[in-house]
Motif scaffolding. Structure first.
Motif, mmCIF file in Angstrom:
data_model
loop_
_atom_site.group_PDB
_atom_site.id
_atom_site.type_symbol
_atom_site.label_atom_id
_atom_site.label_comp_id
_atom_site.label_asym_id
_atom_site.label_seq_id
_atom_site.Cartn_x
_atom_site.Cartn_y
_atom_site.Cartn_z
ATOM 1 N N VAL A 64 -6.797 2.118 -8.188
ATOM 2 C CA VAL A 64 -6.130 1.015 -7.402
ATOM 3 C C VAL A 64 -7.027 -0.220 -8.053
ATOM 4 C CG1 VAL A 64 -5.718 0.014 -5.017
ATOM 5 C CG2 VAL A 64 -5.533 2.472 -5.419
ATOM 6 N N SER B 49 0.604 -1.046 0.042
ATOM 7 C CA SER B 49 -0.190 0.054 0.092
ATOM 8 C C SER B 49 0.724 1.334 0.196
ATOM 9 C CB SER B 49 -0.937 0.131 1.288
ATOM 10 O OG SER B 49 -1.559 -1.262 1.144
ATOM 11 N N ALA B 50 2.199 0.922 0.367
ATOM 12 C CA ALA B 50 2.961 2.197 0.148
ATOM 13 C C ALA B 50 4.587 1.565 0.604
ATOM 14 C CB ALA B 50 2.559 3.307 1.041
ATOM 15 N N ASN C 95 -6.770 -1.255 -11.575
ATOM 16 C CA ASN C 95 -5.534 -1.965 -12.139
ATOM 17 C C ASN C 95 -5.005 -3.195 -11.436
ATOM 18 O OD1 ASN C 95 -3.628 -0.080 -13.868
ATOM 19 N ND2 ASN C 95 -4.759 1.414 -12.352
ATOM 20 N N ILE D 213 4.920 -3.836 -9.825
ATOM 21 C CA ILE D 213 4.177 -3.349 -8.363
ATOM 22 C C ILE D 213 2.650 -3.737 -8.754
ATOM 23 C CG2 ILE D 213 3.959 -1.074 -9.345
ATOM 24 C CD1 ILE D 213 4.251 -0.342 -6.173
ATOM 25 N N LYS D 214 2.085 -4.184 -7.459
ATOM 26 C CA LYS D 214 0.481 -4.434 -7.182
ATOM 27 C C LYS D 214 0.261 -3.269 -6.306
ATOM 28 C CE LYS D 214 -0.593 -8.636 -8.680
ATOM 29 N NZ LYS D 214 -0.726 -10.211 -8.499
ATOM 30 N N ASP D 215 0.065 -2.279 -6.603
ATOM 31 C CA ASP D 215 -0.444 -1.174 -5.776
ATOM 32 C C ASP D 215 -1.890 -1.770 -5.170
ATOM 33 O OD1 ASP D 215 0.686 1.471 -5.143
ATOM 34 O OD2 ASP D 215 0.895 0.951 -7.340
ATOM 35 N N ALA D 216 -1.807 -1.571 -3.659
ATOM 36 C CA ALA D 216 -3.041 -1.939 -2.973
ATOM 37 C C ALA D 216 -3.586 -1.004 -1.915
ATOM 38 C CB ALA D 216 -2.696 -3.210 -2.051
ATOM 39 N N THR D 217 -4.355 -0.930 -0.971
ATOM 40 C CA THR D 217 -4.686 -0.091 0.070
ATOM 41 C C THR D 217 -4.611 -1.052 1.260
ATOM 42 O OG1 THR D 217 -6.244 1.556 1.006
ATOM 43 C CG2 THR D 217 -7.081 -0.462 -0.103
#
Lengths: 253, 278
Positions: free
Chosen positions: B130, B74-75, B133, B98-102
């Protein structure tokens, strides 16, 4: 009548902490997020002003931590409807209150890459008072349209959404957001700044009322609490911030 | 036979094969930095790195050393010390997937893994880039609602290894984690947990309620090794603060690939670490 210090006696950070505390009035449970010394300070000041009625969770703190079930508990509070207020920033924020915490340029190979979306793509939907906060008020931050939507300002009616943008606070002004019109409006401009300056440095259209009041500064008593008490409380998590903004308090401690 | 307690951190690192899926916690939980340095020394490659829910120096160092193929997070940030230089460079040149998440989405995937169920539903995310993607995430109708009520489904995350640093472990492999309950989720979801600790203690942490409630039982633990100041230069619980001067020098060095390599030569493969950490 309250005693007010002169505007040039007040540091910008102290004014922002004061405004944030005002916006939290009446909340029962609030939390600050990652990398958020000023919102954290605002929460701690609001708790002081509430006479202890408000519960405050400062993320990363030991002394002001309310979680006993791991970091996920913050998100569970939000979904349970217990968390009344939270804070989000953004590398970019646009006129529809969309937030970009990911980067500039084409995703994923961004020209400029920021840390990432953190909890924004969830908390923005579920926390009633999300306070947008940036220490930089420029056209590169406040843009017409964000390059990447970490989290949207508004949602279609079928999407479960109990939360969203409540206010925006910057070093120049305070804004509000009209969810139905999907548009910001100016609430007040801080002393020493003008409406023109706000408009010149904002890359999207905002509603400006005929009379824009000046932001009310902290009174002497509030300033004393910030300098003597809140400074030390926030230093636990943000020692570098505290040393920069409150050198007197840090040296005395 | 090698018991659960290893003689060295390098011997723990040897358990992690190239291509492994690892999960690491956020800095406040306790980061196994000495184990991370041992992984770099071993030259591990092609890791799939999951961060619960974010990472900092640990991720930046592994990415800079070329150990990570894919990161799900997430960061990535060094907090008060600024952006993560090798992460930013690897995104810029496309060498890192990258697999951006929250944050709560990673928690939810790990919780599904912990419970042995295929997925977890979670509010939020709909309409964000988010979600747009993430082709591995799905949106479904809430089956219990008569109204239109879309909700996101996150697949279970089942890492090969969880990596943590903790205060103490006993010789049975029970690990004291205190209030850091996310370790239970990490360990439950992962096939095994590799642990470094400030000290190995006598006795059994499960025998006393005062410690048992905050103990990760040995059944989850694949190996444990003592590493005094094992989270250095990061802060660790209430035990020690971040080494600010060292973090500042890391950020400066890691701005360039050459500076980063010099840093590794000095503090990871070289012998400057022991002196610096004292």
């Amino acid at each position: 009548m309250s005693d007010f210090p002169a505007p040039d006696e007040i540091r910008t950070e102290e004014l922002l902490i004061t405004i944030i505390a005002r916006l939290l009035e009446g909340c029962r449970l609030v939390s600050s997020g990652a990398s958020s010394p000023i919102p954290g300070g605002g929460c701690l000041l609001a708790r002081h002003q509430s006479g202890g009625a408000m519960q405050v969770n400062v993320l990363g703190s030991r002394a002001n931590n309310l979680m006993t079930n791991g970091g996920v508990e913050l998100f569970d509070w939000a979904a349970q409807g217990r968390l009344d207020a939270f804070f989000l920033g953004g590398g970019q924020i646009d006129g529809q209150a969309n937030i970009n915490l990911v980067g500039i340029g084409d995703y994923p190979q961004a020209k400029i890459r920021w840390p990432g979306s953190f909890g924004s793509a969830y908390l923005y939907y579920l926390v009633p008072r999300v306070i947008l906060f940036r220490e930089e008020h420029t056209r590169r931050v406040f843009v017409e349209k964000v390059d990447f939507i970490s989290t949207p300002g508004t949602s279609d009616p079928e999407v479960y959404r109990t939360g969203g943008p409540y206010a925006m606070v910057s070093p120049l002004c305070q804004m509000g957001f009209d969810k139905d019109r999907r548009k910001f409006h100016l609430v007040s401009v801080h002393p020493g700044h003008t409406v023109e300056e706000v408009l010149d440095n904002t890359g999207f259209e905002i509603d400006v009322p005929e009379h824009v009041p000046e932001t009310i500064l902290p009174d002497r008593a509030t300033l004393d609490v910030i300098r003597q008490q809140i400074s030390l409380e926030i230093a636990e998590c943000y020692p570098r911030f505290a040393a920069k903004v409150f050198p007197e308090a840090m040296n005395a401690a | 036979m090698t018991g659960i307690v290893h003689d060295s951190v390098d011997s723990l690192a040897a358990l992690i094969p190239d291509g492994a899926k690892i999960v690491v916690p956020a800095d406040y939980t306790g980061i196994a930095m000495e184990l991370t340095r041992a992984m770099v020394r071993r030259g591990v490659r092609d890791l799939y790195m999951v961060c619960l829910p974010v990472t900092g120096l640990q991720g930046d160092m592994l990415i800079g050393a070329g150990a990570v193929k894919t990161i799900e997070t997430s960061a990535v940030t060094l907090g008060e010390f600024g952006g993560a230089p090798r992460f930013q460079a690897a995104i810029g040149d496309g060498s890192l997937k990258i697999k951006d998440a929250t944050c709560p989405a990673i928690h939810a995937g790990i919780q599904a893994g912990q419970k042995g169920i295929p997925y977890m539903p979670l509010r939020g995310m709909i309409g964000s880039d988010v979600l747009a993607n993430r082709d591995d995430w799905k949106v479904a109708q809430n089956p219990f609602s008569d109204e239109e009520d879309p909700i996101v489904l996150l697949p279970a995350i089942r890492p090969d290894f969880a990596l943590i640093h903790a205060k103490k472990a006993d010789r049975h492999g029970n690990v004291y984690i205190g209030i850091r309950r996310e370790v239970m989720a990490l360990a439950g979801a992962s096939r095994q947990t590799l642990v470094t600790v400030e000290e190995i203690v006598d006795g059994n942490l499960l025998r006393d309620d005062a410690t048992a409630a905050g103990t990760l039982p040995a059944l989850y633990v694949g190996g444990v090794a003592e590493a005094r100041k094992g989270a250095w230069p990061l802060a660790f619980w209430d035990e020690y603060p971040a080494d600010e001067a060292h973090m500042t020098s890391y950020v400066a060095a890691a701005r360039s690939p050459e500076g980063f390599q010099d840093y590794l030569d000095q503090f990871v493969t070289g012998d400057a670490r022991a002196a610096a950490a004292e």
